[in-house]
Design a protein around this motif. Structure first.
Motif, PDB file in Angstrom:
ATOM      1  N   UNK A 173      47.869  38.545  32.079  1.00 20.97           N
ATOM      2  CA  UNK A 173      48.101  37.599  33.173  1.00 20.97           C
ATOM      3  C   UNK A 173      48.238  36.182  32.611  1.00 20.97           C
ATOM      4  N   UNK A 174      49.377  35.562  32.909  1.00 23.28           N
ATOM      5  CA  UNK A 174      49.539  34.138  32.641  1.00 23.28           C
ATOM      6  C   UNK A 174      49.033  33.432  33.898  1.00 23.28           C
ATOM      7  N   UNK A 175      47.954  32.675  33.778  1.00 23.44           N
ATOM      8  CA  UNK A 175      47.277  32.247  35.010  1.00 23.44           C
ATOM      9  C   UNK A 175      47.468  30.780  35.381  1.00 23.44           C
ATOM     10  N   UNK A 176      48.308  30.045  34.632  1.00 24.21           N
ATOM     11  CA  UNK A 176      48.553  28.651  35.001  1.00 24.21           C
ATOM     12  C   UNK A 176      47.257  27.887  35.190  1.00 24.21           C
ATOM     13  N   UNK A 177      47.223  27.056  36.226  1.00 21.54           N
ATOM     14  CA  UNK A 177      45.991  26.314  36.519  1.00 21.54           C
ATOM     15  C   UNK A 177      45.211  26.960  37.661  1.00 21.54           C
ATOM     16  N   UNK A 178      45.447  28.251  37.900  1.00 27.21           N
ATOM     17  CA  UNK A 178      44.672  28.926  38.946  1.00 27.21           C
ATOM     18  C   UNK A 178      43.340  29.415  38.398  1.00 27.21           C
ATOM     19  N   UNK A 179      43.357  30.046  37.236  1.00 23.98           N
ATOM     20  CA  UNK A 179      42.105  30.515  36.605  1.00 23.98           C
ATOM     21  C   UNK A 179      42.059  30.087  35.146  1.00 23.98           C
ATOM     22  N   UNK A 180      40.870  29.690  34.708  1.00 19.36           N
ATOM     23  CA  UNK A 180      40.632  29.360  33.305  1.00 19.36           C
ATOM     24  C   UNK A 180      39.539  30.280  32.767  1.00 19.36           C
ATOM     25  N   UNK A 181      39.376  30.291  31.437  1.00 20.09           N
ATOM     26  CA  UNK A 181      38.339  31.162  30.867  1.00 20.09           C
ATOM     27  C   UNK A 181      36.955  30.848  31.405  1.00 20.09           C
ATOM     28  N   UNK A 182      36.135  31.889  31.386  1.00 21.17           N
ATOM     29  CA  UNK A 182      34.724  31.743  31.708  1.00 21.17           C
ATOM     30  C   UNK A 182      34.462  31.232  33.133  1.00 21.17           C
ATOM     31  N   UNK A 183      35.278  31.669  34.059  1.00 23.46           N
ATOM     32  CA  UNK A 183      35.004  31.357  35.462  1.00 23.46           C
ATOM     33  C   UNK A 183      35.556  30.036  35.946  1.00 23.46           C
ATOM     34  N   UNK A 184      36.342  29.366  35.139  1.00 21.40           N
ATOM     35  CA  UNK A 184      36.957  28.119  35.590  1.00 21.40           C
ATOM     36  C   UNK A 184      38.085  28.394  36.564  1.00 21.40           C
ATOM     37  N   UNK A 185      38.347  27.451  37.434  1.00 15.58           N
ATOM     38  CA  UNK A 185      39.475  27.593  38.370  1.00 15.58           C
ATOM     39  C   UNK A 185      40.062  26.219  38.639  1.00 15.58           C
ATOM     40  N   UNK A 186      41.280  26.192  39.178  1.00 13.09           N
ATOM     41  CA  UNK A 186      41.994  24.929  39.349  1.00 13.09           C
ATOM     42  C   UNK A 186      41.379  24.041  40.407  1.00 13.09           C
ATOM     43  N   UNK A 187      41.432  22.733  40.150  1.00 14.57           N
ATOM     44  CA  UNK A 187      40.918  21.799  41.163  1.00 14.57           C
ATOM     45  C   UNK A 187      41.864  21.822  42.370  1.00 14.57           C
ATOM     46  N   UNK A 188      41.280  21.552  43.528  1.00 16.28           N
ATOM     47  CA  UNK A 188      42.061  21.676  44.761  1.00 16.28           C
ATOM     48  C   UNK A 188      42.131  20.348  45.525  1.00 16.28           C
ATOM     49  N   UNK A 189      41.716  19.267  44.851  1.00 18.25           N
ATOM     50  CA  UNK A 189      41.667  17.982  45.555  1.00 18.25           C
ATOM     51  C   UNK A 189      42.892  17.109  45.289  1.00 18.25           C
ATOM     52  N   UNK A 190      43.908  17.678  44.655  1.00 16.34           N
ATOM     53  CA  UNK A 190      45.152  16.931  44.420  1.00 16.34           C
ATOM     54  C   UNK A 190      46.140  17.291  45.529  1.00 16.34           C
TER      55      UNK A 190
END
Ligand code: ZN
Length: 215
Positions: A145-162
């Motif tokens: 899976x190429x996950x862009x800024x939706x998911x990052x390693x170790x439980x990270x996920x994209x910020x939603x305040x932009x």
């Protein structure tokens, strides 16, 4: 980063890890190249020197798939369009923004479309939340899976305040991703996860649910 060195089934895939706030760039194939994201395109993240080192040519970039419209993922297009004429693929919600800044051939993507690469098919998974144009790309056969800024390693996920971010939508997107079998998680920032990528996604889903303000 030669992914193949770590995992033989990632033959012909390479990762250029972003320096600073720049996104990662993934290279699929070697003659008819598909690029996933382009980085920010600043001095520390030029593509040409890396391509020279790999023995690749910018003009061999056949297509560029953008995971969303943020400048740290699309800024490198300037350098690429200077030396190549790739088809630039982006979710339909990002077309207008792309057209405002770049003159290129654009192909519009939507959920479940297939992108053909030298290494097989990638299926588009529409994952709004970080932006309204965010997509992930899934190689079902090889569980990548190429996950862009939706998911990052170790439980990270994209910020939603932009702009166009939506914290409820990213939870729905993470929920959907968590139903897929994923070994290799190739995020838009940070180091690739080469095994059990679905654990990182499940963790991100739990953390995202916890992060959202509740009424
Ligand atoms: Zn972003």
């Amino acid at each position: 980063m030669n992914l193949e060195r770590n995992e033989p089934h990632l033959y012909k895939m390479k990762a250029i890890l972003g320096v600073g706030l720049c996104s990662n760039i993934y290279i699929i194939g070697d003659k008819e190249i598909t690029l996933i994201d382009t980085g920010v395109g600043n001095r520390s993240n030029r593509l040409k020197p890396v391509f020279d080192k790999l023995g690749f040519r910018l003009e061999d970039i056949k297509e560029v798939v953008l995971t969303h419209t943020h400048f740290d993922h699309i800024g490198g297009l300037v350098e690429i369009l200077d030396g190549a004429e790739p088809l630039v693929m982006i979710h339909e919600n990002g077309v207008k923004e792309l057209e405002e800044s770049y003159r290129c051939r654009i192909s519009t993507l939507k959920d479940r479309d297939l992108v053909e690469t030298d290494e097989g098919l990638l299926s588009v998974v529409y994952t709004p939340g970080h932006t309204s144009s965010s997509i992930c790309l899934y190689d079902k056969e090889r569980k990548i899976m190429f996950s862009g800024d939706t998911v990052f390693p170790d439980g990270g996920f994209g910020r939603t305040d932009l702009p166009t971010g939506d914290s409820n939508k990213i939870i729905e997107s993470l929920r959907r991703l968590s139903t897929l079998r994923i070994d290799v998680l190739l995020p838009g920032h940070g180091k690739p996860v080469l095994e059990k990528g679905d654990d990182d996604i499940k963790k991100a889903l739990i953390l995202a649910k916890d992060y959202s303000p509740r009424p």
